[in-house]
Design an enzyme around this catalytic site. Structure first.
Site, PDB file in Angstrom:
ATOM      1  N   HIS A   1      58.230  20.306 -25.636  1.00 49.23           N
ATOM      2  CA  HIS A   1      58.835  21.117 -24.581  1.00 49.23           C
ATOM      3  C   HIS A   1      58.632  22.601 -24.862  1.00 49.23           C
ATOM      4  O   HIS A   1      58.587  23.028 -26.019  1.00 49.23           O
ATOM      5  CB  HIS A   1      60.320  20.782 -24.384  1.00 49.23           C
ATOM      6  CG  HIS A   1      61.208  21.015 -25.564  1.00 49.23           C
ATOM      7  ND1 HIS A   1      61.720  22.248 -25.882  1.00 49.23           N
ATOM      8  CD2 HIS A   1      61.697  20.164 -26.497  1.00 49.23           C
ATOM      9  CE1 HIS A   1      62.494  22.152 -26.941  1.00 49.23           C
ATOM     10  NE2 HIS A   1      62.489  20.900 -27.356  1.00 49.23           N
TER      11      HIS A   1
ATOM     12  N   ASP B   1      60.630  25.051 -23.423  1.00 45.92           N
ATOM     13  CA  ASP B   1      61.845  25.847 -23.268  1.00 45.92           C
ATOM     14  C   ASP B   1      62.641  25.905 -24.564  1.00 45.92           C
ATOM     15  O   ASP B   1      62.485  25.066 -25.465  1.00 45.92           O
ATOM     16  CB  ASP B   1      62.717  25.315 -22.135  1.00 45.92           C
ATOM     17  CG  ASP B   1      63.248  23.916 -22.392  1.00 45.92           C
ATOM     18  OD1 ASP B   1      62.488  23.080 -22.918  1.00 45.92           O
ATOM     19  OD2 ASP B   1      64.425  23.647 -22.066  1.00 45.92           O
TER      20      ASP B   1
ATOM     21  N   ASP C   1      62.623  24.514 -32.926  1.00 45.88           N
ATOM     22  CA  ASP C   1      62.878  23.725 -31.709  1.00 45.88           C
ATOM     23  C   ASP C   1      62.325  24.409 -30.469  1.00 45.88           C
ATOM     24  O   ASP C   1      63.044  25.061 -29.729  1.00 45.88           O
ATOM     25  CB  ASP C   1      64.385  23.498 -31.565  1.00 45.88           C
ATOM     26  CG  ASP C   1      64.738  22.432 -30.552  1.00 45.88           C
ATOM     27  OD1 ASP C   1      63.843  21.678 -30.135  1.00 45.88           O
ATOM     28  OD2 ASP C   1      65.920  22.355 -30.172  1.00 45.88           O
TER      29      ASP C   1
ATOM     30  N   GLU D   1      63.850  20.782 -21.265  1.00 44.39           N
ATOM     31  CA  GLU D   1      64.392  19.756 -22.154  1.00 44.39           C
ATOM     32  C   GLU D   1      65.786  20.109 -22.657  1.00 44.39           C
ATOM     33  O   GLU D   1      66.603  19.210 -22.932  1.00 44.39           O
ATOM     34  CB  GLU D   1      63.444  19.559 -23.349  1.00 44.39           C
ATOM     35  CG  GLU D   1      63.777  18.346 -24.229  1.00 44.39           C
ATOM     36  CD  GLU D   1      64.781  18.637 -25.338  1.00 44.39           C
ATOM     37  OE1 GLU D   1      65.300  17.663 -25.919  1.00 44.39           O
ATOM     38  OE2 GLU D   1      65.052  19.829 -25.613  1.00 44.39           O
ATOM     39  N   GLU D   2      66.085  21.400 -22.789  1.00 42.39           N
ATOM     40  CA  GLU D   2      67.331  21.829 -23.418  1.00 42.39           C
ATOM     41  C   GLU D   2      68.522  21.857 -22.463  1.00 42.39           C
ATOM     42  O   GLU D   2      69.617  22.264 -22.851  1.00 42.39           O
ATOM     43  CB  GLU D   2      67.151  23.231 -24.027  1.00 42.39           C
ATOM     44  CG  GLU D   2      66.112  23.316 -25.135  1.00 42.39           C
ATOM     45  CD  GLU D   2      66.566  22.669 -26.433  1.00 42.39           C
ATOM     46  OE1 GLU D   2      67.649  22.048 -26.443  1.00 42.39           O
ATOM     47  OE2 GLU D   2      65.844  22.763 -27.424  1.00 42.39           O
TER      48      GLU D   2
ATOM     49  N   GLU E   1      59.469  17.287 -31.828  1.00 38.13           N
ATOM     50  CA  GLU E   1      60.823  17.670 -32.240  1.00 38.13           C
ATOM     51  C   GLU E   1      60.862  17.904 -33.751  1.00 38.13           C
ATOM     52  O   GLU E   1      60.181  17.209 -34.510  1.00 38.13           O
ATOM     53  CB  GLU E   1      61.822  16.573 -31.870  1.00 38.13           C
ATOM     54  CG  GLU E   1      62.063  16.407 -30.387  1.00 38.13           C
ATOM     55  CD  GLU E   1      62.885  17.544 -29.787  1.00 38.13           C
ATOM     56  OE1 GLU E   1      63.428  18.370 -30.557  1.00 38.13           O
ATOM     57  OE2 GLU E   1      62.992  17.598 -28.550  1.00 38.13           O
TER      58      GLU E   1
ATOM     59  N   HIS F   1      68.696  25.891 -32.621  1.00 35.71           N
ATOM     60  CA  HIS F   1      69.698  26.546 -31.765  1.00 35.71           C
ATOM     61  C   HIS F   1      70.513  27.610 -32.499  1.00 35.71           C
ATOM     62  O   HIS F   1      71.428  28.185 -31.912  1.00 35.71           O
ATOM     63  CB  HIS F   1      70.659  25.523 -31.137  1.00 35.71           C
ATOM     64  CG  HIS F   1      69.981  24.475 -30.311  1.00 35.71           C
ATOM     65  ND1 HIS F   1      70.689  23.543 -29.586  1.00 35.71           N
ATOM     66  CD2 HIS F   1      68.673  24.211 -30.089  1.00 35.71           C
ATOM     67  CE1 HIS F   1      69.851  22.745 -28.948  1.00 35.71           C
ATOM     68  NE2 HIS F   1      68.613  23.134 -29.244  1.00 35.71           N
TER      69      HIS F   1
END
Length: 384
Positions: free
Chosen positions: A76, A78, A107, A140-141, A169, A349
């Site tokens: 992903h 994003d 991530d 995705e997030e 991931e 994150h």
């Protein structure tokens, strides 16, 4: 593409490519700039024989060389919202290692960089041993409704056909195979409200819910479900609850969320049947449930030939994936799927998100060995 961002060079060192991707801000719902950059870079890096398409802010590419098997590389584009951590910085981590710091370091712009680099480098190469599909997807997030891979699955499923799928991931450079399934139910009890000084005039909803809570608390989950050499652990837990009206009032409603994380040897239907059996709500007129979420598991599928070669390339470093990821979407299509990315997912994150440079190099080298069929020659190496 936003002119403030330099064009991407997918054939550059994957560490440099990771840094370049990190410097293009792409929080969820703001993926256009990075999708533009990836699309332009892909079209400039591969021949006209390689199909490249743009679908919303998803960038897809695939070879059609008839090599007998197909590997899907998906990641992903994003990230979570920025936290004053773009552009990237490079420095030394707590263990003294050279590292990249910034939003997306683990991530998952490092994994995306490794996959994009491998695709661009090998799509037209005589060394390639598997046809390749590359998917860089948006959303995705955030909520599932925005997930670009889900949109592709629903509207362009032909792009998700392959023999094995890799998802970038963060996994610390280790193969995390398959994923657990997840069911979340809201269990509710109803009663009759009354003043607590005259409790006999009411019926306490919390008390009616208590036996169900006790059944969950007494439950012993399976903790050693082995599939393809990977051991999965299940879990059943109350994760949230709410009840009460006032400190002097018998509550007429109480509820809790219960979450069942189950191994991929169960289907969603089997897991639901098992969960409802544990809760034992049947026949209790004051108890009910509603389904809040169901996410299918993905089997590891490491016995498939294409997956076995990947295990060899990573020197046998494999473990089960306990959480849920988008590999589930491939599992639903019967495609073996694994998580393989760079960095410690514990930094995902976080404001100080970071990834050791050596992990990017090692995963890139292992992926190259796998895709070129040279895994057996350096299965124990990992570096370049």
């Amino acid at each position: 593409m936003n002119p403030s961002h330099a064009p991407l060079n997918l054939l550059a060192d994957p560490v440099e490519l990771t840094a370049a991707l990190m410097d293009i801000p792409s929080p969820s719902h703001e993926e256009k700039d990075i999708a533009d950059a990836l699309e332009a870079a892909l079209r400039g890096a591969v021949s006209a024989d390689v199909e490249v398409v743009r679908y919303r802010n998803n960038v897809l590419a695939r070879t059609r060389r008839g090599l007998g098997s197909r590997v899907i590389l998906a990641g992903h584009v994003d990230t979570v919202p920025l936290a004053d951590n773009v552009p990237h910085t490079r420095g030394v981590d707590a263990e003294g290692r050279d590292a990249l710091f910034g939003c997306g370091a683990v991530d998952m712009k490092s994994g995306l960089a490794v996959y994009a680099h491998a695709f661009a480098r090998l799509a037209d190469s005589a060394d390639l041993r598997h046809d390749l599909t590359f998917i860089a997807y948006e959303g995705e997030e955030v909520a599932t409704e925005f997930n670009g891979l889900g949109h592709i699955q629903e509207e362009h499923p032909e792009w998700l056909r392959g023999d094995v799928a890799l998802l970038g991931e963060p996994s610390g450079g280790v193969i995390e195979a398959g994923c657990q399934g997840s069911i979340r139910l809201r269990v509710r009890a109803t009663g009759t409200r009354a003043h607590s000084a005259r409790a006999w005039l009411g019926a306490n909803a919390i008390h009616r819910l208590t036996p169900v809570l006790e059944r969950v608390a007494r439950y012993t989950p399976r903790d050693a479900v082995e599939l393809d050499g990977c051991v999965y652990r299940e879990g059943l837990n109350v994760v949230r609850m709410e009840a009460g009206v006032a400190n002097n009032t018998i509550p007429d409603e109480a509820w809790f969320f219960v979450n069942f994380r189950f191994a991929p040897d169960r289907t969603c239907e089997e897991a639901m049947e098992h969960l409802l059996g544990v809760l034992a709500l049947d026949g209790e007129e004051h108890l009910s449930y509603e389904v809040d979420d169901v996410a299918a598991p993905a089997a590891p599928g490491l016995s498939a030939p294409a997956a076995r070669d990947l295990v060899t390339a990573l020197g046998g470093r494999v473990r089960a994936k306990y959480g849920w990821t988008d590999v589930s979407r491939f599992g639903q299509l019967g495609i073996p799927a694994v998580n393989l990315g760079c960095g410690d997912p514990g930094f995902a994150h976080k404001k100080d998100e970071q990834c050791p440079v050596t992990q990017i190099e090692e995963v890139s080298a292992a992926l190259h060995r796998y895709l070129t069929g040279t895994a057996g020659k350096a299965a124990q190496g990992g570096g370049r």
